[in-house]
Structures are given as structure tokens and as C-alpha cells.
Enzyme design. Structure first.
Site, PDB file in Angstrom:
ATOM      1  N   THR A 125       0.804  -1.211   0.000  1.00  0.00           N
ATOM      2  CA  THR A 125       0.000   0.000   0.000  1.00  0.00           C
ATOM      3  C   THR A 125       0.841   1.266   0.000  1.00  0.00           C
ATOM      4  O   THR A 125       1.787   1.400   0.790  1.00  0.00           O
ATOM      5  CB  THR A 125      -0.934   0.010   1.223  1.00  0.00           C
ATOM      6  OG1 THR A 125      -1.741  -1.179   1.208  1.00  0.00           O
ATOM      7  CG2 THR A 125      -1.838   1.228   1.199  1.00  0.00           C
ATOM      8  N   LYS A 148      -1.183  -1.164  -4.076  1.00  0.00           N
ATOM      9  CA  LYS A 148      -2.496  -0.614  -3.720  1.00  0.00           C
ATOM     10  C   LYS A 148      -2.290   0.855  -3.399  1.00  0.00           C
ATOM     11  O   LYS A 148      -1.498   1.196  -2.509  1.00  0.00           O
ATOM     12  CB  LYS A 148      -3.096  -1.355  -2.530  1.00  0.00           C
ATOM     13  CG  LYS A 148      -4.439  -0.801  -2.082  1.00  0.00           C
ATOM     14  CD  LYS A 148      -5.073  -1.722  -1.064  1.00  0.00           C
ATOM     15  CE  LYS A 148      -6.336  -1.120  -0.469  1.00  0.00           C
ATOM     16  NZ  LYS A 148      -7.037  -2.047   0.423  1.00  0.00           N
ATOM     17  N   LYS A 150      -3.664   4.505  -2.302  1.00  0.00           N
ATOM     18  CA  LYS A 150      -4.712   5.246  -1.614  1.00  0.00           C
ATOM     19  C   LYS A 150      -4.941   6.581  -2.325  1.00  0.00           C
ATOM     20  O   LYS A 150      -4.012   7.373  -2.498  1.00  0.00           O
ATOM     21  CB  LYS A 150      -4.308   5.501  -0.161  1.00  0.00           C
ATOM     22  CG  LYS A 150      -4.249   4.247   0.703  1.00  0.00           C
ATOM     23  CD  LYS A 150      -5.630   3.673   0.960  1.00  0.00           C
ATOM     24  CE  LYS A 150      -5.588   2.523   1.956  1.00  0.00           C
ATOM     25  NZ  LYS A 150      -6.929   1.993   2.254  1.00  0.00           N
ATOM     26  N   LYS A 246     -12.658  -8.514   4.945  1.00  0.00           N
ATOM     27  CA  LYS A 246     -11.725  -8.251   6.041  1.00  0.00           C
ATOM     28  C   LYS A 246     -12.297  -8.885   7.307  1.00  0.00           C
ATOM     29  O   LYS A 246     -13.488  -8.741   7.599  1.00  0.00           O
ATOM     30  CB  LYS A 246     -11.530  -6.752   6.250  1.00  0.00           C
ATOM     31  CG  LYS A 246     -10.885  -6.027   5.082  1.00  0.00           C
ATOM     32  CD  LYS A 246     -10.805  -4.527   5.340  1.00  0.00           C
ATOM     33  CE  LYS A 246     -10.161  -3.794   4.172  1.00  0.00           C
ATOM     34  NZ  LYS A 246     -10.177  -2.321   4.366  1.00  0.00           N
TER      35      LYS A 246
END
Length: 327
Positions: A125, A148, A150, A246
């Protein structure tokens, strides 16, 4: 023999600052639940999440409130009806899985995934920032096969362009964390498709995403905040192409397995993700993710300090957990 429970709040420093559209943090705040029976002990970790109205004190209190039922031997199936989905149930559920494995001498993996376990390729991330700063993050991690990213602001097209130019060979997931709106979503999706983006997570706020049913999906769209349990899936048909599972949302591995299997039945792609936690939180998710289309279990890679023993990471590959950690 009565079971004994203990609950501990712990903090693990993040390497730098982790930033998403809703804010920044410099440490992972987790709750660890330990359940013991005789000489055997099981552990589970959860990450309370403000977006869902959770706090460290509130989650700890919710776990403590189950002390009597845990002492009396409540099992994982009964736990599903005794507590709502969320972080508190996750910590208890995973501790019970771990305890059962130790008492029975049978690994959790043998129950949930009978085939040989294998390493998983996890996303790594990149925090939200200005395009130049995000390009620098991408450049430093351009050798990773899956990033990933953001996003979730007014300048997202510039951010997407900067990251793609800095990491031309990586597959990229964009995570907007509900940061787009009806006026920006179509243009952002089209640009993401031009840039070869692999997946977009939760572009619009949960419950305010109806436009997704009426616009093109040039890039697959994955529900995150919009999906917690299997019962949420029917309403997502036609809106989303995949779901991010999750454990802290579903309320444990038991419910997450049901959610995964139902998602497959309904034709959704499956991503297994995480909050920013330690290897103890990731370990059960590694088992859940053995057949996932996308894996985002990089929590320990973002920390300055992890648990010992922790999961073994080789670049972006994460190995199944050692029983000394969990399961």
C-alpha cells in the site's frame, strides 16, 4: 474446565505515516484477546475502526462483556448469534480457532483449506499524498508486482498518472475509501481504465453508490465499506464486481468463510484485505485468501515493529503462518 479470557490493548509503530482519505496515523492500535483452557492458549487480534463507530475502549468492553459466555464454553457458531459483526467478535473468533487447533492437535489450515497451503502475492500500500510524493513512493516500490494506491481527493487523476508513470510494470489497485462522488466517478473510472488499473475499491460512500448500477465499469469495482457479512451481498449485485473481505468487518474467520463462499456463488470476485495490524491479525486471513483474486495483507510490512514470531515475507510474497504464531 472453564476457559479464561484476557484482553490487552497494544500499539505498534508504523514505519512513517499511513494516510488515507479519512486521515493519517503513525501507529497501529490493536486489541489482543487470549483464551486459555488448561495448558492450551489461543490468541486473536483485531483493529477497532472509527469509520464503523469502533473505539479501543468500546471494543475492549465488548470482548470483556463476553467473559461469562466464553468461560461457559461458547463455540464459534453460537458466537455468531451472540455478537454483531465487527472487530470485537473477530478477536474472540480467531482466538477460539487458535485454541481449538491447539487442543485438538489439528491445524486450522486442515479445516478451512484441505489443499496444500501456498505463498500469496500481496499488494503493497502507498499512502495518499500529493502526486509527486506518491510517485516517489511508487518509484521506490516499482519492483513489486501489485501496488495498492490510496486516493480519494480532488486531484486523483494527477495522482493516478504519477503513480502509473513511476511504476509502469506493476498491477495497480486504487482505493478511494469512499472519496469520489457522482460528479467525478465516471471520469475517474475512464482515466483509470486508460492507465491499465486492475481494480478500484469503494469509490463512493456506502449507501450512496446507486450510480454504479447505471454507469460503465471499464475497471472492475470492489466493495469494501459496503460489505461486511454474507447478508450484504444480494444488495450489491449490479453495483460491484468484487468484494473485499476483512476479518475485522465480518467479525472473524468463521463469518468470513461464509461470506467468501457466498460471494463466489453470486459471481463476485474476491479480495481479502486487512486493517493495519500485526502478523497475528494477518495469519487467519492468509488461510482465507488461498484462492482469492486479490490479496492485500501487507499490514506487517507497514510497521516499524511486528510481533515475534511473525509472518514470513519475501518481497511481496507472504507465507502461511507458523503454528507458533497462530493456528
Amino acid at each position: 474446565m472453564a476457559r479464561v479470557i484476557s484482553v490487552e490493548a497494544e500499539r505498534f509503530p508504523i514505519a512513517g505515516t499511513f494516510t488515507i482519505s479519512r486521515g493519517s496515523k503513525t501507529e497501529a492500535e490493536v486489541i489482543t484477546c487470549t483464551i486459555s483452557e488448561g495448558d492450551y492458549t489461543g490468541r486473536g487480534e483485531c483493529v477497532p475502526y472509527k469509520r464503523y463507530g469502533e473505539t479501543m475502549d468500546g471494543v475492549r468492553a465488548a470482548i470483556e462483556a463476553m467473559r461469562g459466555q466464553i468461560s461457559a464454553g461458547i463455540d464459534r457458531t453460537a458466537l455468531l448469534g451472540a455478537m454483531p459483526a465487527g472487530a470485537a467478535r473477530n478477536a474472540i473468533d480467531c482466538a477460539l480457532w487458535d485454541l481449538e487447533a491447539k487442543i485438538g492437535g489439528k491445524a486450522v489450515a486442515d479445516v478451512v483449506w484441505p489443499a496444500p497451503l501456498h505463498q500469496l502475492e500481496t499488494a503493497y500500500t502507498l499512502s495518499l499524498g500529493e502526486p509527486e510524493a506518491m510517485a516517489a513512493q511508487a518509484r521506490a516500490n516499482a519492483a513489486r508486482p501489485l501496488l495498492k494506491v490510496k486516493i480519494g481527493g480532488d486531484n486523483d487523476i494527477a495522482r493516478i498518472r504519477a503513480v502509473r508513470q513511476a511504476a509502469p510494470d506493476s498491477r495497480i489497485i486504487l482505493d478511494a475509501n469512499e472519496g469520489w462522488n457522482d460528479d467525478t466517478v465516471a471520469a475517474n473510472l475512464a482515466f483509470a481504465a486508460e492507465q491499465g488499473i486492475a481494480l478500484i475499491e469503494q469509490p463512493l460512500p456506502a449507501g450512496h453508490d446507486g450510480i454504479l448500477r447505471h454507469i460503465a465499469h471499464p475497471v472492475p469495482i470492489c466493495a469494501d465499506e459496503s460489505v461486511h457479512e454474507a447478508g450484504d451481498l444480494a444488495a450489491l449485485a449490479g453495483l460491484y464486481d468484487a468484494v473485499n473481505i476483512k476479518l475485522d468487518k465480518s467479525g472473524g474467520l468463521t463469518a468470513a468463510l461464509v461470506l467468501r463462499d457466498r460471494a463466489r456463488e453470486l459471481g463476485f470476485g474476491v479480495m481479502v484485505g486487512c486493517m493495519v495490524g500485526t502478523s497475528l491479525a494477518m495469519a487467519p486471513a492468509v488461510l482465507l485468501a488461498q484462492d482469492a483474486d486479490f490479496v492485500d495483507l501487507d499490514g506487517p510490512l507497514l510497521l516499524a515493529r511486528d510481533r515475534v514470531p511473525g509472518l514470513a515475507y519475501e518481497g511481496s510474497l507472504v507465507s502461511p503462518p507458523d503454528p507458533a504464531l497462530w493456528g
